[in-house]
Scaffold this motif. Structure first.
Motif, PDB file in Angstrom:
ATOM      1  N   UNK A  11      18.745 -74.766 -80.092  1.00  0.00           N
ATOM      2  CA  UNK A  11      19.490 -76.025 -79.983  1.00  0.00           C
ATOM      3  C   UNK A  11      20.735 -75.997 -80.865  1.00  0.00           C
ATOM      4  N   UNK A  12      20.581 -75.489 -82.097  1.00  0.00           N
ATOM      5  CA  UNK A  12      21.716 -75.422 -83.009  1.00  0.00           C
ATOM      6  C   UNK A  12      22.807 -74.491 -82.513  1.00  0.00           C
ATOM      7  N   UNK A  13      22.418 -73.389 -81.887  1.00  0.00           N
ATOM      8  CA  UNK A  13      23.415 -72.453 -81.351  1.00  0.00           C
ATOM      9  C   UNK A  13      24.142 -73.048 -80.153  1.00  0.00           C
ATOM     10  N   UNK A  14      23.401 -73.761 -79.307  1.00  0.00           N
ATOM     11  CA  UNK A  14      24.011 -74.378 -78.126  1.00  0.00           C
ATOM     12  C   UNK A  14      25.026 -75.440 -78.538  1.00  0.00           C
ATOM     13  N   UNK A  15      24.674 -76.208 -79.570  1.00  0.00           N
ATOM     14  CA  UNK A  15      25.583 -77.269 -80.040  1.00  0.00           C
ATOM     15  C   UNK A  15      26.666 -76.732 -80.974  1.00  0.00           C
ATOM     16  N   UNK A  16      26.609 -75.411 -81.285  1.00  0.00           N
ATOM     17  CA  UNK A  16      27.606 -74.752 -82.137  1.00  0.00           C
ATOM     18  C   UNK A  16      27.645 -75.348 -83.546  1.00  0.00           C
ATOM     19  N   UNK A  17      26.516 -75.866 -84.013  1.00  0.00           N
ATOM     20  CA  UNK A  17      26.485 -76.461 -85.353  1.00  0.00           C
ATOM     21  C   UNK A  17      25.797 -75.556 -86.361  1.00  0.00           C
ATOM     22  N   UNK A  18      25.157 -74.499 -85.878  1.00  0.00           N
ATOM     23  CA  UNK A  18      24.481 -73.580 -86.781  1.00  0.00           C
ATOM     24  C   UNK A  18      25.279 -72.294 -86.920  1.00  0.00           C
ATOM     25  N   UNK A  19      25.279 -71.767 -88.129  1.00  0.00           N
ATOM     26  CA  UNK A  19      25.830 -70.437 -88.378  1.00  0.00           C
ATOM     27  C   UNK A  19      24.927 -69.742 -89.390  1.00  0.00           C
ATOM     28  N   UNK A  20      25.268 -68.524 -89.751  1.00  0.00           N
ATOM     29  CA  UNK A  20      24.401 -67.756 -90.650  1.00  0.00           C
ATOM     30  C   UNK A  20      24.245 -68.456 -91.987  1.00  0.00           C
ATOM     31  N   UNK A  21      25.342 -69.045 -92.481  1.00  0.00           N
ATOM     32  CA  UNK A  21      25.317 -69.645 -93.811  1.00  0.00           C
ATOM     33  C   UNK A  21      24.396 -70.852 -93.875  1.00  0.00           C
ATOM     34  N   UNK A  22      24.569 -71.823 -92.956  1.00  0.00           N
ATOM     35  CA  UNK A  22      23.725 -73.021 -93.070  1.00  0.00           C
ATOM     36  C   UNK A  22      22.300 -72.752 -92.595  1.00  0.00           C
ATOM     37  N   UNK A  23      22.107 -71.766 -91.717  1.00  0.00           N
ATOM     38  CA  UNK A  23      20.736 -71.408 -91.333  1.00  0.00           C
ATOM     39  C   UNK A  23      19.979 -70.860 -92.537  1.00  0.00           C
ATOM     40  N   UNK A  24      20.667 -70.018 -93.314  1.00  0.00           N
ATOM     41  CA  UNK A  24      20.057 -69.501 -94.542  1.00  0.00           C
ATOM     42  C   UNK A  24      19.741 -70.637 -95.510  1.00  0.00           C
ATOM     43  N   UNK A  25      20.678 -71.601 -95.619  1.00  0.00           N
ATOM     44  CA  UNK A  25      20.461 -72.730 -96.537  1.00  0.00           C
ATOM     45  C   UNK A  25      19.239 -73.540 -96.132  1.00  0.00           C
ATOM     46  N   UNK A  26      19.072 -73.780 -94.818  1.00  0.00           N
ATOM     47  CA  UNK A  26      17.907 -74.539 -94.352  1.00  0.00           C
ATOM     48  C   UNK A  26      16.618 -73.754 -94.568  1.00  0.00           C
ATOM     49  N   UNK A  27      16.687 -72.441 -94.364  1.00  0.00           N
ATOM     50  CA  UNK A  27      15.510 -71.604 -94.595  1.00  0.00           C
ATOM     51  C   UNK A  27      15.104 -71.649 -96.063  1.00  0.00           C
ATOM     52  N   UNK A  28      16.099 -71.587 -96.948  1.00  0.00           N
ATOM     53  CA  UNK A  28      15.829 -71.634 -98.386  1.00  0.00           C
ATOM     54  C   UNK A  28      15.214 -72.980 -98.771  1.00  0.00           C
ATOM     55  N   UNK A  29      15.792 -74.087 -98.259  1.00  0.00           N
ATOM     56  CA  UNK A  29      15.246 -75.420 -98.543  1.00  0.00           C
ATOM     57  C   UNK A  29      13.808 -75.540 -98.058  1.00  0.00           C
ATOM     58  N   UNK A  30      13.533 -74.983 -96.881  1.00  0.00           N
ATOM     59  CA  UNK A  30      12.186 -75.060 -96.309  1.00  0.00           C
ATOM     60  C   UNK A  30      11.194 -74.280 -97.153  1.00  0.00           C
ATOM     61  N   UNK A  31      11.624 -73.124 -97.665  1.00  0.00           N
ATOM     62  CA  UNK A  31      10.757 -72.307 -98.518  1.00  0.00           C
ATOM     63  C   UNK A  31      10.434 -73.045 -99.811  1.00  0.00           C
ATOM     64  N   UNK A  32      11.444 -73.660-100.421  1.00  0.00           N
ATOM     65  CA  UNK A  32      11.227 -74.394-101.675  1.00  0.00           C
ATOM     66  C   UNK A  32      10.261 -75.558-101.463  1.00  0.00           C
ATOM     67  N   UNK A  33      10.488 -76.340-100.385  1.00  0.00           N
ATOM     68  CA  UNK A  33       9.608 -77.475-100.093  1.00  0.00           C
ATOM     69  C   UNK A  33       8.188 -77.015 -99.812  1.00  0.00           C
ATOM     70  N   UNK A  34       8.063 -75.958 -99.019  1.00  0.00           N
ATOM     71  CA  UNK A  34       6.732 -75.444 -98.666  1.00  0.00           C
ATOM     72  C   UNK A  34       6.018 -74.898 -99.891  1.00  0.00           C
ATOM     73  N   UNK A  35       6.765 -74.228-100.763  1.00  0.00           N
ATOM     74  CA  UNK A  35       6.157 -73.655-101.974  1.00  0.00           C
ATOM     75  C   UNK A  35       5.578 -74.746-102.859  1.00  0.00           C
TER      76      UNK A  35
END
Length: 427
Positions: free
Chosen positions: A251-275
């Motif tokens: 969905x993010x790629x189709x809407x052109x709102x995701x890129x490598x940088x913010x995808x990494x940021x969301x992954x990092x946030x998710x890891x911190x929250x999950x931890x």
């Protein structure tokens, strides 16, 4: 004495501001050191064995998927679709707020995420249209509790992982109670519309509604895919988390709102929250193991039996205790702390465990709405820049109808169990 000392240490550590995960773990370690009868090697074994669960992998996946979908602009689309459906009804944006929370719950699964995402958009819009800010905050906070009830729900994933209950069945069991609570809140907004200061919007035409629906369809389809895939046996709840992440990335790629940088940021946030959630789980495992070793669950069951043999009264006492706990402890932490204590008690009194789990989750969520702490109300106040004390009066009617709704869910089990039974989840 061991359990009493552990709770004293736990309370003191919380009182000085220590995070709950470390407070639980340190109090458990301290009493075991004082006791001296348990090898310390047991501590890491108990800690990590509680996390050695395949379903727990779903937690970071659902958090990551929710972050991806929300950043992709899906919240805006959901608000627009909700406005087209119910914005013309008496209560206006108040109705839109509640319906948005219902639809957004299929993405976030978290009350705090719901307040942050939905409140970040709806509260300023409601204030602009003349709604009283304190009412905007209360509507947002009250409807946010739907996030962990309607699937996919992080609380239900954790509950299933801790107890061995089917997460797919828990998801199904939360749908009707969540919709029921949404309906009674919408009825309250309809009744209180004049006091809230709510103008109505013009009814949107069918063609325009269709266009808005197409924009919101990706969000509306995701929970259907997750619950339908789990129920049909196409994938497990954990594998459903992977599907949700892939869906969110697409969905993010189709809407052109995701890129490598913010995808990494969301992954990092998710890891911190999950931890943080997993640390709480591990610490709670030590805490709960000591209570089980000292016979606390059996003692609670015996105490309740000595007070009454009526399961309905026992359930009411448990719910009151859960609301009290939820008032002071964040919902996920409270759930992890209370489930090992209450599960043997519920089994001793013959409660249906799926029905009981939904009641436990709703009761803890109601605690998070209850003064003096009211964590999700405080979050809404920060967004609206409203004095917390001003929200207490409008909070009363919402809390009252939600309590009535919980009582209905408690004593009318078909509200919870009807859909899973209809779809053969118990076969």
């Amino acid at each position: 004495m061991t359990v009493a000392l552990m709770f004293i240490i736990f309370t003191v550590l919380l009182g000085i501001g220590m995070p709950i995960a470390f407070a639980m773990g340190l109090s458990a370690v301290t009493v075991l050191l004082i006791d001296g009868g348990v090898p310390l090697l047991v501590l890491p074994q108990r800690f990590f064995s509680s996390l050695d669960s395949f379903p727990l992998l779903a937690i970071p996946l659902y958090i990551f998927a929710g972050n991806l979908m929300n950043y992709g602009g899906i919240t805006t689309a959901i608000v627009g679709f909700s406005r087209s459906l119910v914005g013309h009804i008496r209560g206006g944006l108040g109705q839109v707020n509640i319906l948005t929370s219902v639809l957004f719950s299929g993405i976030s699964g978290s009350a705090s995420a719901d307040v942050a995402a939905v409140g970040g958009m709806m509260i300023p819009a409601m204030k602009k249209e003349g709604y009283k800010p304190e009412w905007a905050v209360v509507i947002t906070a009250a409807s946010a509790i739907l996030g962990p009830i309607i699937p996919p729900s992080l609380l239900m994933v954790i509950y299933g992982a801790m107890t061995g209950l089917s997460i797919g069945t828990l998801f199904l069991a939360g749908i009707v109670p969540g919709l029921f609570l949404a309906f009674i809140m919408m009825a309250l907004v309809y009744w209180k519309a004049d006091e809230i200061g709510a103008p109505r919007h013009l009814k949107v035409g069918l063609r325009e509604t269709g266009k808005i629906f197409l924009k919101a369809a990706p969000a509306l389809v995701m929970p259907v895919i997750i619950v339908g895939g789990i129920q049909s046996g196409l994938f497990t709840p954990t594998e459903a988390g992977i599907v949700a992440v892939v869906y969110g990335l697409g969905y993010g790629l189709i809407t052109h709102r995701l890129n490598v940088r913010n995808t990494y940021r969301f992954a990092f946030q998710s890891v911190v929250t999950s931890s943080s959630i997993l640390i709480i789980l591990g610490s709670a495992a030590l805490f709960s193991w000591i209570m089980a070793r000292e016979g606390v669950p059996a003692a609670i069951a015996a105490a309740l039996s000595s007070m009454t043999n009526e399961p309905a009264i026992v359930l009411l006492l448990i719910v009151l205790a859960l609301i009290l706990v939820g008032m002071f402890i964040e919902t996920i932490s409270a759930l992890i702390l209370m489930v090992p204590i209450l599960t043997p008690v519920a089994q001793a009194f013959g409660f249906d465990m799926i029905h009981f789990s939904v009641v436990v989750i709703i009761a803890l969520l109601l605690g998070s709405l209850t003064p003096p702490v009211a964590l999700i109300v405080l979050l809404g106040c920060k967004i609206a820049k409203v004095d917390y004390m001003k929200t207490l009066r409008p909070l009363i009617p919402f809390f009252t109808v939600l309590v009535v709704g919980l009582l209905c869910i408690m004593y009318l089990p078909f509200i919870t169990l009807g859909l899973p039974e209809l779809l053969g989840a118990f076969d």
